[in-house]
Design an enzyme around this catalytic site. Structure first.
Site, PDB file in Angstrom:
ATOM      1  N   SER A 108       0.849  -1.189   0.000  1.00  0.00           N
ATOM      2  CA  SER A 108       0.000   0.000   0.000  1.00  0.00           C
ATOM      3  C   SER A 108       0.881   1.233   0.000  1.00  0.00           C
ATOM      4  CB  SER A 108      -0.896   0.003   1.238  1.00  0.00           C
ATOM      5  OG  SER A 108      -1.482   1.272   1.441  1.00  0.00           O
ATOM      6  N   SER A 109       0.362   2.307  -0.572  1.00  0.00           N
ATOM      7  CA  SER A 109       1.127   3.553  -0.597  1.00  0.00           C
ATOM      8  C   SER A 109       1.287   4.166   0.793  1.00  0.00           C
ATOM      9  CB  SER A 109       0.455   4.564  -1.525  1.00  0.00           C
ATOM     10  OG  SER A 109      -0.871   4.824  -1.115  1.00  0.00           O
ATOM     11  N   CYS A 110       0.558   3.650   1.793  1.00  0.00           N
ATOM     12  CA  CYS A 110       0.697   4.192   3.150  1.00  0.00           C
ATOM     13  C   CYS A 110       2.024   3.797   3.794  1.00  0.00           C
ATOM     14  CB  CYS A 110      -0.466   3.758   4.027  1.00  0.00           C
ATOM     15  SG  CYS A 110      -0.406   2.021   4.521  1.00  0.00           S
ATOM     16  N   TYR A 137      -0.756  -0.709  10.220  1.00  0.00           N
ATOM     17  CA  TYR A 137      -0.923  -1.367   8.926  1.00  0.00           C
ATOM     18  C   TYR A 137       0.306  -1.134   8.046  1.00  0.00           C
ATOM     19  CZ  TYR A 137      -2.941  -2.355   4.299  1.00  0.00           C
ATOM     20  OH  TYR A 137      -3.184  -2.843   3.044  1.00  0.00           O
ATOM     21  N   LYS A 141       3.013  -3.863   6.342  1.00  0.00           N
ATOM     22  CA  LYS A 141       3.328  -3.933   4.914  1.00  0.00           C
ATOM     23  C   LYS A 141       4.824  -3.725   4.658  1.00  0.00           C
ATOM     24  CE  LYS A 141      -0.637  -4.952   3.186  1.00  0.00           C
ATOM     25  NZ  LYS A 141      -0.818  -6.234   2.463  1.00  0.00           N
ATOM     26  N   HIS A 180     -12.824   2.360   2.525  1.00  0.00           N
ATOM     27  CA  HIS A 180     -11.967   3.425   2.019  1.00  0.00           C
ATOM     28  C   HIS A 180     -12.833   4.562   1.484  1.00  0.00           C
ATOM     29  CE1 HIS A 180      -8.841   0.123   1.808  1.00  0.00           C
ATOM     30  NE2 HIS A 180      -8.205   1.084   2.444  1.00  0.00           N
TER      31      HIS A 180
END
Length: 342
Positions: A108-110, A137, A141, A180
Site C-alpha cells: 500500500s502507498s501508506c 498497517y 506492509k 476506504h
C-alpha cells in the site's frame, strides 16, 4: 507464465484479488488456485504449509490482507498489524520452501512517510515518520516488503512488492465504518439521495490530495510485472535501493473535495456537501512516482470519471435497490451544489 501454469491468488474475494482473477481469466490462464478464508486460514501456519506442500503453485499473487479506512485503522491497530504480519509471513515463507518461481506481494502507498517529497519515489521508503492513523498497517506492509527483499538477497528468489495507490472498482467493500474513501462516499451519496437528505458530511477539510486507480488497472500492472522477462526482473531486483518495490498508480491526483463533488455527480445527488473540519485529514498529499513501472512499458488506461461510473454501476447491480444502473451511464454533469465547512 505459460497459460497452464499453476497460479495461486491469495485474497481472491477482495478488491485487488478479484480483479486479478478477472485479469488472469481474460488472458486465458486456466489453472488458477483459489481458496476462501473458510477453506484456508492464511494466518494459520500449519494450514498454509499443508496447502503449499499439496498444491505446489508456480506463481503467487499475495493480495490477502486486513484492510480498512482511517477509522478502522485508528480503532483496531493491533488487529491490523497482527493479522497482516501473520498472513504475509506464512505465505512468503512457504512460497520459498516449496520453490515458487515468482511471487508478487501487494502492499500500500501508506508505507511511505507522511511528508515524503511528492510524487513519492520508491526510495522514500523508511526516510521519515509514518502517518499515525495507519502506522500499524503500514509497518506490517513494510515488513512484507523487507521479507521479499531479504529472501531475494539470501535465497535468490524473484519476489516483487507492488505498492498500489488508493484503489477502487468492482467488488469494493461498502461500509461507513471501515471502508476506504471512494466506497464510503458512494454509499453516503447513494443513501442521501434515496432518503432525500439535504446534505452529506465528509470527514476533514477536503484539501488533501489523493491519487486513485481502478482495481482492474492495478491487476493488469501486477500481471505485467510478474510476467517480466528474466533479464528485466533481475535488473529490477538487483540495481536499486528498495529494489523489490514498484509503485503502481496513474500519476495524477485530486483533492478530496473534488472527489466528493465528482461522486455526487455520478450518483446524481444534488444536496449540499459539508466538510467536518474537526475530523482528521490524514496525509496532506499522496501521489506516487510511477516512473519505475512506466519505464518498463506499462501505463494506466481507465480515467477516474469513467472508473467511478463503472464502480457505481457495479454498486447498484449488487447493493442498490433503485432504478436500473444503466441510467447513470448517460451523464453525470450535474448542477452546481453548495459546499461548506463545519
Amino acid at each position: 507464465m505459460n497459460r497452464e501454469a499453476k497460479i495461486y491468488v491469495a485474497g481472491h474475494q477482495g478488491l485487488v484479488g478479484s480483479a486479478l482473477v478477472r485479469g488472469l481469466r481474460a488472458l486465458d490462464y486456466c489453472n488458477i488456485l483459489l481458496r476462501t478464508h473458510q477453506d484456508l486460514d492464511l494466518s494459520d501456519q500449519t494450514q498454509v504449509r499443508e496447502f503449499f506442500a499439496q498444491e505446489h503453485p508456480e506463481y503467487v499473487f499475495l493480495a490477502a490482507a486486513k484492510v480498512g479506512g482511517i477509522l478502522a485503522n485508528s480503532t483496531y491497530p493491533a488487529d491490523f498489524i497482527y493479522q497482516n504480519v501473520l498472513i504475509q509471513t506464512n505465505v512468503i515463507h512457504e512460497a520459498y520452501r516449496t520453490g515458487v518461481k515468482r511471487l508478487l506481494f501487494l502492499g500500500s502507498s501508506c508505507i511511505y512517510p507522511k511528508h515524503a517529497p511528492q510524487p513519492i519515489k520508491e526510495e522514500s521508503l523508511l526516510s521519515g515518520l509514518l502517518e499515525p492513523t495507519n502506522r500499524a498497517y503500514a509497518v506490517a506492509k513494510i515488513a512484507g516488503i523487507e521479507m521479499c527483499s531479504s529472501y531475494n538477497r539470501q535465497h535468490g528468489t524473484h519476489y516483487l512488492a507492488a505498492m498500489p495507490t488508493n484503489l477502487y472498482g468492482k467488488g469494493d467493500h461498502y461500509d461507513l465504518q471501515d471502508s476506504h474513501v471512494i466506497p464510503a462516499l458512494i454509499l453516503k451519496m447513494h443513501e442521501a439521495k434515496q432518503n432525500g437528505a439535504d446534505h452529506v458530511t465528509v470527514w476533514g477539510t477536503g484539501t488533501p490530495r489523493r491519487e486513485f486507480l481502478c482495481s482492474d488497472d492495478a491487476a493488469e500492472a501486477c500481471i505485467f510485472l510478474i510476467n517480466l522477462p528474466d533479464l528485466y526482473l533481475d535488473r529490477l531486483i538487483a540495481n536499486s535501493q528498495h529494489s523489490s518495490v514498484v509503485n503502481i498508480g496513474c500519476g495524477e491526483d485530486v483533492t478530496i473535495r473534488e472527489l466528493a463533488e465528482l461522486i455526487a455527480d455520478v450518483v446524481e445527488y444534488r444536496g449540499q456537501i459539508v466538510f467536518d473540519t474537526l475530523k482528521p485529514d490524514g496525509t496532506p498529499r499522496k501521489l506516487l512516482d510511477i516512473t519505475r513501472l512506466t519505464s518498463l512499458g506499462w501505463k494506466p488506461f481507465t480515467p477516474l470519471r469513467e472508473g467511478l461510473m463503472m464502480t457505481y454501476k457495479d454498486f447498484l447491480d449488487h447493493h442498490g435497490h433503485t432504478s436500473p444502473a444503466a441510467s447513470i451511464l448517460s451523464s453525470f454533469a450535474g448542477p452546481n451544489r453548495a459546499v461548506k465547512n463545519l
